[in-house]
Design an enzyme around this catalytic site. Structure first.
Site, PDB file in Angstrom:
ATOM      1  N   HIS A  12      10.556  14.783   5.096  1.00 17.36           N
ATOM      2  CA  HIS A  12      11.140  15.544   6.203  1.00 17.36           C
ATOM      3  C   HIS A  12      10.734  14.846   7.505  1.00 17.36           C
ATOM      4  O   HIS A  12       9.570  14.522   7.679  1.00 17.36           O
ATOM      5  CB  HIS A  12      10.647  16.994   6.176  1.00 17.36           C
ATOM      6  N   HIS A  59       3.700  22.656  10.508  1.00 18.56           N
ATOM      7  CA  HIS A  59       3.162  21.679  11.462  1.00 18.56           C
ATOM      8  C   HIS A  59       2.693  22.329  12.760  1.00 18.56           C
ATOM      9  O   HIS A  59       2.750  21.725  13.819  1.00 18.56           O
ATOM     10  CB  HIS A  59       4.221  20.631  11.812  1.00 18.56           C
ATOM     11  N   HIS A 191       3.278   7.695   6.001  1.00 19.46           N
ATOM     12  CA  HIS A 191       3.481   7.612   7.444  1.00 19.46           C
ATOM     13  C   HIS A 191       2.217   8.007   8.195  1.00 19.46           C
ATOM     14  O   HIS A 191       1.407   8.781   7.703  1.00 19.46           O
ATOM     15  CB  HIS A 191       4.688   8.409   7.942  1.00 19.46           C
ATOM     16  N   GLU A 238       1.022  14.304   3.164  1.00 15.45           N
ATOM     17  CA  GLU A 238       2.034  15.316   2.800  1.00 15.45           C
ATOM     18  C   GLU A 238       2.584  15.093   1.398  1.00 15.45           C
ATOM     19  O   GLU A 238       3.260  15.973   0.845  1.00 15.45           O
ATOM     20  CB  GLU A 238       3.198  15.287   3.798  1.00 15.45           C
TER      21      GLU A 238
HETATM   22  C1  DHB Z   1       7.703  12.446  11.603  1.00 13.90           C
HETATM   23  C2  DHB Z   1       7.384  12.669  10.256  1.00 13.90           C
HETATM   24  C3  DHB Z   1       6.900  13.916   9.843  1.00 13.90           C
HETATM   25  O1  DHB Z   1       6.536  14.220   8.564  1.00 13.90           O
HETATM   26  C4  DHB Z   1       6.784  14.940  10.748  1.00 13.90           C
HETATM   27  O2  DHB Z   1       6.371  16.139  10.291  1.00 13.90           O
HETATM   28  C5  DHB Z   1       7.086  14.734  12.092  1.00 13.90           C
HETATM   29  C6  DHB Z   1       7.549  13.479  12.520  1.00 13.90           C
HETATM   30  C7  DHB Z   1       8.230  11.127  12.069  1.00 13.90           C
HETATM   31  O3  DHB Z   1       8.198  10.132  11.332  1.00 13.90           O
HETATM   32  O4  DHB Z   1       8.752  11.058  13.193  1.00 13.90           O
HETATM   33 FE    FE Z   2       5.614  16.273   8.379  1.00 12.70          FE
END
Ligand code: DHB
Ligand code: FE
Length: 278
Positions: A12, A59, A191, A238
């Site tokens: 997401h 979040h 990420h 996550e």
């Molecule tokens: C991004 C990824 C995420 O899982 C999130 O919750 C918010 C932003 C991103 O890569 O921009």
């Molecule tokens: Fe996220």
């Protein structure tokens, strides 16, 4: 008894919401990502689930740093989406299934998971985006959100999340209902949004993790959360949602479909459809 038809795990990223709102699906940046979804739609058309249990991480919308449950289960008639600060369009509320919610809550407490019960629960992009990606034309199906803290340490371990998934799966299978249940997991893959390693992506690890869910589902439980963060980034943790999703599926699973695309925003975007009972 209820039947678990399978699971879908997907990343997401708020930017996806902006792309959907702007109808950018055919844009060169977005096309490889959105092209991953039609096989998932075809599978959903085939299995026709009635309700979904959604493992996701909030979040900072419904839970903030002052009150952070490790595990929380929704028991609301509907789940309202609200602006969480990314400026993406909000969606109409999602219907709940309170019968399944209370069944899950009772069973989880019985199985020694001391969860937080939420009779009101705002849902953020971690719920709205997968719903919109999986049911682009409609409202989707009723949901029971299960929130796992990946925002503020200490986080539950991969081992514990796997056990939560197993308990959710067993509880669903004991539900006196003829409904077909889908399990959705949303988050990851690798990420890191801030700090020295911002932008960090680990394709080798992500692909190994995705494969492990089919061939050796407990593989990721060997790692501590510190090790998972090192391998997949601070927000890559996550991936615990994917692990809980797989653990909820009874027995062996068949990989129906999987895609992996780098990057969407700062994130390695994965999608995997798993059919249970195979
Ligand atoms: C991004 C990824 C995420 O899982 C999130 O919750 C918010 C932003 C991103 O890569 O921009
Ligand atoms: Fe996220």
């Amino acid at each position: 008894m209820a039947k678990i038809v399978g699971g879908i795990a997907t990343s997401h990223v708020p930017a996806i919401g902006r792309a959907i709102a702007g109808r950018l699906q055919q844009d060169p940046y977005w096309k490889p990502f959105f092209d991953g979804f039609p096989p998932a739609h075809a599978w959903l058309d085939k299995v026709r689930p009635d309700v979904a249990v959604v493992f996701y991480n909030d979040h900072g919308l419904n839970f903030f740093l002052d009150k952070m449950p490790t595990f929380a289960v929704g028991a609301a008639p509907q789940y309202v989406n609200a602006d969480e600060g990314w400026g993406i369009p909000t969606l109409p509320p999602f219907a709940g299934d309170q019968d399944l919610s209370w069944h899950l809550i009772n069973e989880l407490v019985e199985r020694e998971f001391d969860i937080v019960t939420c009779q009101e629960m705002l849902v953020d992009h971690a719920v709205t985006l997968p719903m919109k990606l999986l049911w682009p034309e409609g409202d989707g199906i009723p949901i029971v959100p299960v929130c796992i803290n990946t925002v503020q340490f200490p986080l539950p371990s991969a081992r514990r999340c796997y056990k939560l998934g197993e308990a959710v799966g067993a509880a669903v299978e004991a539900w006196q209902s003829d409904k077909k249940v889908l399990v959705i997991g949303t988050g990851g893959l690798s990420h890191q949004l801030d700090g020295e390693r911002a932008g960090f992506i680990n394709k080798d690890f992500d692909l190994a993790f995705m494969e492990s869910l089919i061939a050796d589902p407990k593989w990721a439980t060997q790692f501590s959360n510190e090790e998972l963060v090192e391998k997949s980034g601070t927000q890559g943790i996550e991936l615990l949602m994917w692990l809980a999703t797989r653990a909820a599926l009874p027995g062996a699973v068949r990989k129906v479909h999987a895609t992996y695309h780098i990057p969407i925003s700062n994130t390695a975007a994965g999608l995997m459809v798993m059919e249970s009972g195979s």
